[in-house]
Design a protein around this motif. Structure first.
Motif, PDB file in Angstrom:
ATOM      1  N   GLU A 232       4.025 -11.858   6.766  1.00  0.00           N
ATOM      2  CA  GLU A 232       4.433 -12.947   5.869  1.00  0.00           C
ATOM      3  C   GLU A 232       3.220 -13.768   5.425  1.00  0.00           C
ATOM      4  O   GLU A 232       3.112 -14.159   4.254  1.00  0.00           O
ATOM      5  CB  GLU A 232       5.450 -13.847   6.574  1.00  0.00           C
ATOM      6  N   LYS A 235       1.224 -11.828   2.832  1.00  0.00           N
ATOM      7  CA  LYS A 235       1.847 -11.903   1.504  1.00  0.00           C
ATOM      8  C   LYS A 235       1.613 -13.260   0.865  1.00  0.00           C
ATOM      9  O   LYS A 235       1.609 -13.390  -0.366  1.00  0.00           O
ATOM     10  CB  LYS A 235       3.343 -11.624   1.619  1.00  0.00           C
ATOM     11  N   GLN A 242      -4.231 -10.971   6.276  1.00  0.00           N
ATOM     12  CA  GLN A 242      -4.283  -9.666   5.610  1.00  0.00           C
ATOM     13  C   GLN A 242      -5.089  -8.679   6.446  1.00  0.00           C
ATOM     14  O   GLN A 242      -4.706  -7.514   6.606  1.00  0.00           O
ATOM     15  CB  GLN A 242      -4.894  -9.824   4.220  1.00  0.00           C
ATOM     16  N   GLU A 261      -0.791   1.796   3.865  1.00  0.00           N
ATOM     17  CA  GLU A 261      -0.546   0.373   3.631  1.00  0.00           C
ATOM     18  C   GLU A 261      -1.556  -0.485   4.387  1.00  0.00           C
ATOM     19  O   GLU A 261      -2.022  -1.514   3.892  1.00  0.00           O
ATOM     20  CB  GLU A 261       0.871  -0.001   4.056  1.00  0.00           C
ATOM     21  N   TRP A 265      -4.085  -3.447   2.852  1.00  0.00           N
ATOM     22  CA  TRP A 265      -4.217  -4.853   3.261  1.00  0.00           C
ATOM     23  C   TRP A 265      -5.638  -5.182   3.697  1.00  0.00           C
ATOM     24  O   TRP A 265      -6.157  -6.262   3.394  1.00  0.00           O
ATOM     25  CB  TRP A 265      -3.227  -5.174   4.377  1.00  0.00           C
TER      26      TRP A 265
END
Length: 582
Positions: A232, A235, A242, A261, A265
């Protein structure tokens, strides 16, 4: 705009109060441009609300009117009349780095935060009960410069903001409470406030709550919850989150592994300026991943980003790529540049790498200024670092940056030898050669044996030579053979040549010309000149193999080109090769 609307605006503009009412209506309807003109009329007449609205236009860039200097101007006019929202906005602007003098030419620019001015405006609004200003005041008192820090005042203002359910108030009060917590109750209270900040959707709240779950602060560790909250926060644009979330996805910590993924990040964090994330992305490309081969060119790009941000391990890794020519052109001087950066940041391995380049004269003094590597190593050695002691000894033994002093080198090799493999070998060799110390083959054997027992190739070769010659103990050709075998397994062509000689006869082991030929061939194929000579002789004379003049000529020619006169004589004894006409 219709004529009717134009007339309505002009009529409203004749009276500041009516201009304000009409501006409100137009802004609510989304007609920012017409509203702006009427707000100007009301603001220039000194109406506080209009002054604040103009400040908001300029601060938020509404209707294309972005200008921090103009925003400060209008907010200040309103704030001086006690407008709490304008005071709060001014506190935020000064905290973000606005400086009036930077706006004289070409508009305002961010600079160092003016925390004193930010605090002045924040306190005015905080004392009037504005929660956002209270949280700002708490932040400045907690994180500001020494002259402004005051934990008691920070706690006061954060607590008031938290009482008003302000998310930043909860976060600040929670962090401040945890900072001084030594018992369970304040720890639980601090965690609960941070949880409220996260529940309010504050990205930083999610980040700190993730750390709480990861580090088990006031509760049991929960990697899954940590991953959830890092996600969260990631984002929400929190750079460190990140990087953390990306690493957890890469490793499958608290979350199902998703390397694609995870790399995304990490890459986002790296682009945002996180050097550790850039270094991690570089490592992914340098090492490859599963079925994907390494991409050294991509790794070099990311190592460079991390190195330029001050990441010393990345600087060293980039230096290694330039030394090897992996993903970048081979360039020892460029390698030296990055080794030096890492070395000056205290990286001992990079210091040794830079020293090696200097010692082997692989850098061009016109492009790369020699570094005081001996000073780095001496400082580390005197601080008790054994690798530093070894490297300083090498400098003294080889005269790298200092006058050659083999006696002093032996002293430092001795200090490092109990724990540093290469120091054991170097000390043993200097004792055997009588360099800087009285020659002592017995002690030389002891140190060489320590290094040889751990498979150090040069130590195996040197100890085997002492065994063959009976120096420092009885001659033992079988022990020498075993050591040469181990060194040959390590890829040493010198050991392969020595085994060829041992099996060739005249030693205390059974003669085995076939094995002798085998080892001579292995060493010759690795470019050993004397092995090429001996292989050529075996082929010429038919020792352990059918004579083969053509192949003998090939190996003898290689030996001759290496400067071995004996090879010239053997070549002369061969019949000239047959020609096509014959």
């Amino acid at each position: 705009m219709s004529l009717k609307k134009s007339i309505s605006d002009k009529l409203a503009a004749r009276h500041p109060d009516k201009a304000l009412i009409r501006a409100r209506e137009l802004k609510a309807a989304g007609d920012l441009a017409r509203a702006f003109k009427l707000y100007v009329v009301a603001a220039e007449a000194g109406i506080t609300e209009a002054e604040r609205e103009l400040g908001t236009y300029y601060h938020q860039g509404l209707g294309g009117h972005g200008s921090t200097a103009d925003a400060v101007n209008w907010f200040t006019r309103a704030a001086q009349k006690g407008d709490v929202e304008s005071q709060t906005n001014l506190a935020g602007i000064y905290l973000a780095g606005y400086r009036p003098d930077s706006a004289l030419f070409g508009g305002a620019k961010d600079g160092p935060a003016d925390l004193a001015e930010a605090l002045r405006w924040a306190l005015l609004a905080a004392e009037a009960g504005e929660p956002r200003a209270q949280a700002l005041a708490g932040y400045i008192y907690m994180e500001g410069p020494e002259e402004l820090r005051d934990d008691a005042k920070a706690r006061l203002w954060y607590s008031r903001a938290a009482e008003a359910d302000n998310a930043y108030g909860h976060l600040g009060f929670g962090l401040l409470t945890l900072r001084g917590a030594e018992e369970d109750e304040p720890t639980f209270r601090g965690v609960e406030h941070i949880r409220k900040a996260a529940e309010a959707g504050l990205a930083l709240g999610h980040y700190y709550l993730a750390e709480i779950y990861e580090k088990a602060i006031g509760l049991l560790p929960d990697p899954a919850k940590a991953a959830e909250h890092y996600g969260e926060a990631a984002k929400g644009g929190i750079r460190n989150a990140q990087a953390k979330y990306g690493l957890m996805l890469m490793q499958g910590t608290g979350i199902k592994t998703n390397k694609t993924e995870g790399e995304t990040w990490l890459r986002r964090a790296a682009i945002a300026g996180d050097p550790e994330a850039a270094a991690l992305v570089a490592d992914i490309y340098a090492n490859g991943d599963g079925d994907l081969p390494p991409s050294y060119a991509e790794a070099a790009n990311w190592f460079r980003i991390a190195a330029e941000a001050g990441h010393r391990a990345a600087a060293r890794s980039l230096g290694v790529l330039y030394m090897l020519g992996a993903g970048v052109p081979r360039d020892p001087d460029e390698a030296a540049k990055w080794f030096r950066q890492a070395a000056e940041a205290g990286d001992f391995i990079a210091q040794a790498d830079f020293a090696t380049l200097m010692l082997k004269k692989q850098i061009n003094p016109r492009f790369t200024e020699p570094a005081p590597v001996h000073e780095w190593f001496e400082k580390a050695a005197e601080a008790g670092d054994l690798i530093g002691a070894y490297n300083f000894a090498v400098c003294l033994a080889e005269g790298v940056g200092v006058e050659k002093d083999e006696a002093k080198a032996v002293e430092w090799f001795r200090r490092a030898a109990d724990h540093v493999l290469n120091a054991q070998h170097r000390l043993g060799r200097m004792l055997a050669e009588g360099r800087g110390v009285k020659q002592d083959f017995v002690e030389a054997r002891l140190w060489l044996a320590k290094a040889a027992s751990l498979g150090q190739t040069d130590a195996l070769l040197d100890l085997a030579a002492l065994e063959l010659q009976g120096l420092g103990g009885p001659r033992n050709d079988e022990a020498a053979r075993m050591m040469f075998e181990r060194a040959a397994e390590n890829g040493s062509r010198d050991a392969m040549f020595a085994l060829g000689a041992l099996y060739g006869g005249g030693h205390q082991i059974p003669t085995d010309r076939a094995r002798s030929l085998e080892f001579y061939r292995k060493a010759a194929e690795l470019g050993h000149p004397r092995a090429a000579l001996m292989l050529g002789k075996y082929l010429r004379l038919g020792i352990a193999i059918e004579p083969d003049a053509d192949e003998a000529r090939k190996w003898l020619t290689l030996a001759a080109k290496a400067g071995l006169a004996e090879a010239e004589a053997d070549l002369a004894s061969l019949e000239p090769p047959a020609t096509a006409a014959e």
